[in-house]
Design a protein around this motif. Structure first.
Motif, PDB file in Angstrom:
ATOM      1  N   THR A  19       0.884  -1.196   0.204  1.00  0.00           N
ATOM      2  CA  THR A  19      -0.170  -0.118   0.013  1.00  0.00           C
ATOM      3  C   THR A  19       0.782   1.280  -0.167  1.00  0.00           C
ATOM      4  O   THR A  19       0.595   2.275  -0.603  1.00  0.00           O
ATOM      5  CB  THR A  19      -0.969   0.124   1.311  1.00  0.00           C
ATOM      6  N   ARG A  20       1.903   1.268   0.827  1.00  0.00           N
ATOM      7  CA  ARG A  20       2.863   2.464   0.667  1.00  0.00           C
ATOM      8  C   ARG A  20       3.518   2.534  -0.410  1.00  0.00           C
ATOM      9  O   ARG A  20       3.585   3.562  -1.051  1.00  0.00           O
ATOM     10  CB  ARG A  20       4.068   2.291   1.823  1.00  0.00           C
ATOM     11  N   SER A  21       3.864   1.494  -1.220  1.00  0.00           N
ATOM     12  CA  SER A  21       4.442   1.658  -2.472  1.00  0.00           C
ATOM     13  C   SER A  21       3.573   2.256  -3.492  1.00  0.00           C
ATOM     14  O   SER A  21       3.927   2.889  -4.416  1.00  0.00           O
ATOM     15  CB  SER A  21       4.938   0.280  -2.794  1.00  0.00           C
ATOM     16  N   ILE A  22       2.420   1.733  -3.245  1.00  0.00           N
ATOM     17  CA  ILE A  22       1.133   2.195  -4.307  1.00  0.00           C
ATOM     18  C   ILE A  22       1.081   3.799  -4.192  1.00  0.00           C
ATOM     19  O   ILE A  22       0.900   4.601  -5.224  1.00  0.00           O
ATOM     20  CB  ILE A  22      -0.151   1.314  -4.037  1.00  0.00           C
ATOM     21  N   ILE A  23       0.966   4.053  -2.918  1.00  0.00           N
ATOM     22  CA  ILE A  23       0.870   5.741  -2.863  1.00  0.00           C
ATOM     23  C   ILE A  23       2.075   6.385  -3.215  1.00  0.00           C
ATOM     24  O   ILE A  23       1.943   7.352  -4.090  1.00  0.00           O
ATOM     25  CB  ILE A  23       0.345   5.705  -1.436  1.00  0.00           C
ATOM     26  N   TRP A  24       3.236   6.129  -2.649  1.00  0.00           N
ATOM     27  CA  TRP A  24       4.359   6.842  -2.794  1.00  0.00           C
ATOM     28  C   TRP A  24       5.080   6.693  -4.037  1.00  0.00           C
ATOM     29  O   TRP A  24       5.707   7.628  -4.637  1.00  0.00           O
ATOM     30  CB  TRP A  24       5.412   6.795  -1.574  1.00  0.00           C
ATOM     31  N   ASN A  25       5.257   5.490  -4.707  1.00  0.00           N
ATOM     32  CA  ASN A  25       6.032   5.410  -5.672  1.00  0.00           C
ATOM     33  C   ASN A  25       5.295   4.960  -7.089  1.00  0.00           C
ATOM     34  O   ASN A  25       5.795   5.114  -8.075  1.00  0.00           O
ATOM     35  CB  ASN A  25       6.871   3.913  -5.762  1.00  0.00           C
ATOM     36  N   ILE A  26       3.956   5.120  -6.798  1.00  0.00           N
ATOM     37  CA  ILE A  26       2.963   4.784  -8.189  1.00  0.00           C
ATOM     38  C   ILE A  26       2.221   5.940  -8.423  1.00  0.00           C
ATOM     39  O   ILE A  26       2.378   6.686  -9.275  1.00  0.00           O
ATOM     40  CB  ILE A  26       2.429   3.569  -8.286  1.00  0.00           C
ATOM     41  N   ARG A  27       1.561   6.155  -7.588  1.00  0.00           N
ATOM     42  CA  ARG A  27       0.186   7.292  -7.688  1.00  0.00           C
ATOM     43  C   ARG A  27       0.602   8.850  -7.653  1.00  0.00           C
ATOM     44  O   ARG A  27       0.364   9.405  -8.461  1.00  0.00           O
ATOM     45  CB  ARG A  27      -0.923   6.939  -6.844  1.00  0.00           C
ATOM     46  N   LEU A  28       1.484   8.981  -6.497  1.00  0.00           N
ATOM     47  CA  LEU A  28       2.008  10.112  -6.546  1.00  0.00           C
ATOM     48  C   LEU A  28       2.612  10.835  -7.353  1.00  0.00           C
ATOM     49  O   LEU A  28       2.299  11.800  -7.988  1.00  0.00           O
ATOM     50  CB  LEU A  28       2.531  10.488  -5.003  1.00  0.00           C
ATOM     51  N   PRO A  29       3.728  10.069  -7.808  1.00  0.00           N
ATOM     52  CA  PRO A  29       4.734  10.632  -9.074  1.00  0.00           C
ATOM     53  C   PRO A  29       3.744  10.807 -10.382  1.00  0.00           C
ATOM     54  O   PRO A  29       4.001  11.651 -11.001  1.00  0.00           O
ATOM     55  CB  PRO A  29       5.618   9.452  -9.309  1.00  0.00           C
ATOM     56  N   ARG A  30       3.008   9.989 -10.697  1.00  0.00           N
ATOM     57  CA  ARG A  30       1.900   9.893 -11.877  1.00  0.00           C
ATOM     58  C   ARG A  30       1.202  10.867 -11.719  1.00  0.00           C
ATOM     59  O   ARG A  30       0.779  11.758 -12.651  1.00  0.00           O
ATOM     60  CB  ARG A  30       1.428   8.527 -11.859  1.00  0.00           C
ATOM     61  N   ILE A  31       0.472  11.296 -10.398  1.00  0.00           N
ATOM     62  CA  ILE A  31      -0.559  12.363 -10.414  1.00  0.00           C
ATOM     63  C   ILE A  31       0.257  13.675 -10.585  1.00  0.00           C
ATOM     64  O   ILE A  31      -0.174  14.509 -11.358  1.00  0.00           O
ATOM     65  CB  ILE A  31      -1.167  12.477  -9.002  1.00  0.00           C
ATOM     66  N   PHE A  32       1.444  13.812  -9.873  1.00  0.00           N
ATOM     67  CA  PHE A  32       2.143  15.092 -10.023  1.00  0.00           C
ATOM     68  C   PHE A  32       2.652  15.334 -11.528  1.00  0.00           C
ATOM     69  O   PHE A  32       2.813  16.472 -12.240  1.00  0.00           O
ATOM     70  CB  PHE A  32       3.247  15.263  -9.037  1.00  0.00           C
ATOM     71  N   THR A  33       3.050  14.209 -12.213  1.00  0.00           N
ATOM     72  CA  THR A  33       3.233  14.204 -13.740  1.00  0.00           C
ATOM     73  C   THR A  33       2.371  14.706 -14.452  1.00  0.00           C
ATOM     74  O   THR A  33       2.389  15.612 -15.480  1.00  0.00           O
ATOM     75  CB  THR A  33       4.059  12.767 -13.986  1.00  0.00           C
ATOM     76  N   ALA A  34       0.981  14.059 -14.343  1.00  0.00           N
ATOM     77  CA  ALA A  34      -0.101  14.667 -14.980  1.00  0.00           C
ATOM     78  C   ALA A  34      -0.191  16.113 -14.792  1.00  0.00           C
ATOM     79  O   ALA A  34      -0.769  16.778 -15.731  1.00  0.00           O
ATOM     80  CB  ALA A  34      -1.392  14.029 -14.466  1.00  0.00           C
ATOM     81  N   TRP A  35      -0.401  16.617 -13.715  1.00  0.00           N
ATOM     82  CA  TRP A  35      -0.568  18.076 -13.333  1.00  0.00           C
ATOM     83  C   TRP A  35       0.682  18.794 -14.395  1.00  0.00           C
ATOM     84  O   TRP A  35       0.321  19.859 -15.040  1.00  0.00           O
ATOM     85  CB  TRP A  35      -0.349  18.560 -12.035  1.00  0.00           C
TER      86      TRP A  35
END
Length: 353
Positions: free
Chosen positions: A69-85
């Motif tokens: 769960t930590r990996s999903i949040i920090w290593n996958i979703r957060l960098p992807r969301i900020f990259t999308a922005w």
């Protein structure tokens, strides 16, 4: 008959400040929803705990979640969301400056063929392994080189008797786009059909943020911040440029220098964005139009408002691409086109009327 009054565009400073606050809240809500939703749903308390612990480097919040769960949040979703922005904000910024350069409301980052040049450069790296000695950054460098070649070619075609006009620039961009698009298709067609490289190139051409990570995000963030600061410093010159070259020159604006800066910024930023996200259309066209109708045409207002809206739009578009057919994923370029194409047709119809 008296003209009916409307609240848009916003004229007062207070109204504009309220709009910016609303955009920031929309961005915050979009980011939170994008973190929580996906193939695996995550509760808000877990998100808060993981983010706090990662930022502080200590277990400030007791760990009650699994490592996955930590990996999903920090290593996958957060960098992807900020990259999308960054992708949405960057494409929007490129659209704003290209519309100021050409004085054409239908211009966007694709008008000079920059995006197609970047895609051709990146696909050549994917298919043939050029610049492999650069390792992780090979695709990024290939996209930037392709964008630079497209820009130089478009400028060379458009410059007639040492004079660069907006009309010639648009026509040259169409020709360059067709040329680099054909080169890209030729590379894919002549390669072994069904191979992993062909599938990777085809999926990348439709737009995807699946490869987002913190390293790529830092690379894109640096490029975006530098380009955004350069454009914000020239906001008054951009306002004057919209009045026409002759008027701008009369008012003391060095139009040739401003145009060169715009072209360099648009080329560099589009090349960076295409290298990390693939080809994503319509964002640079639609978002500036929507924002301009709300805050007006002054670039000191238009630029910050547009990049906030463009970034939020891309975060939500990426969320849809991940969740509409989960656990599979739609290319984000497909999602943005579904929203952008109808608005583009609306702009054409309005311009005709």
């Amino acid at each position: 008959m008296s003209k009916r009054k409307t609240i848009f565009p916003l004229e007062g400073g207070v109204a504009f400040s309220i709009f910016i606050v609303v955009m920031l809240l929309l961005l915050a809500v979009s980011i939170f929803i994008a973190i929580a939703w996906g193939s695996v749903s995550i509760d808000p308390s877990t998100i808060r705990g993981v983010v706090i612990n990662q930022l502080t480097g200590h277990a400030v919040v007791p760990v009650t979640w699994e490592e996955s769960t930590r990996s999903i949040i920090w290593n996958i979703r957060l960098p992807r969301i900020f990259t999308a922005w960054i992708v949405g904000a960057g494409l929007t910024l490129c659209g704003i400056v290209m519309q100021a350069l050409t004085k054409n409301p239908l211009a966007d980052p694709f008008v000079l063929g920059i995006s197609h040049g970047a895609s051709a450069g990146a696909v050549s790296v994917i298919m043939y392994g050029y610049l492999s000695f650069l390792g992780y950054y090979a695709t990024m460098c290939g996209a930037f080189i392709g964008a630079l070649l497209a820009m130089l070619l478009a400028l060379g075609i458009a410059r007639m008797k040492n004079v660069l006009t907006a009309t010639n620039l648009i026509l040259a961009g169409i020709a360059v786009s067709a040329l680099f698009g054909a080169l890209t298709n030729l590379m894919i067609y002549t390669h072994q059909s069904g191979s992993d490289k062909v599938k990777t190139a085809q999926y990348w051409l439709m737009g995807s943020l699946s490869g987002a990570n913190w390293i790529r995000l830092a690379y894109a963030m640096c490029a975006f911040v530098i380009c955004c600061l350069l454009i914000l410093m020239m906001h008054r010159s951009l306002d004057t440029l919209m009045l026409g070259d002759e008027t701008a020159t009369t008012l003391g604006v060095n139009t040739a220098r401003i145009k060169r800066v715009i072209i360099i910024v648009a080329t560099a930023l589009t090349g960076v964005i295409v290298s990390i996200s693939g080809v994503i259309g319509f964002v640079g066209l639609t978002v500036p139009h929507m924002t301009r109708s709300v805050v007006g045409s002054k670039h000191s207002r238009l630029i910050p408002a547009s990049i906030l809206l463009g970034g939020s739009f891309m975060v939500l578009a990426d969320l849809l691409s991940r969740t509409l057919i989960r656990p599979e994923e739609l290319p984000i370029g497909v999602v943005s086109a579904f929203f952008g194409a109808p608005f583009f047709l609306y702009l054409i119809k309005r311009s005709q009327s």
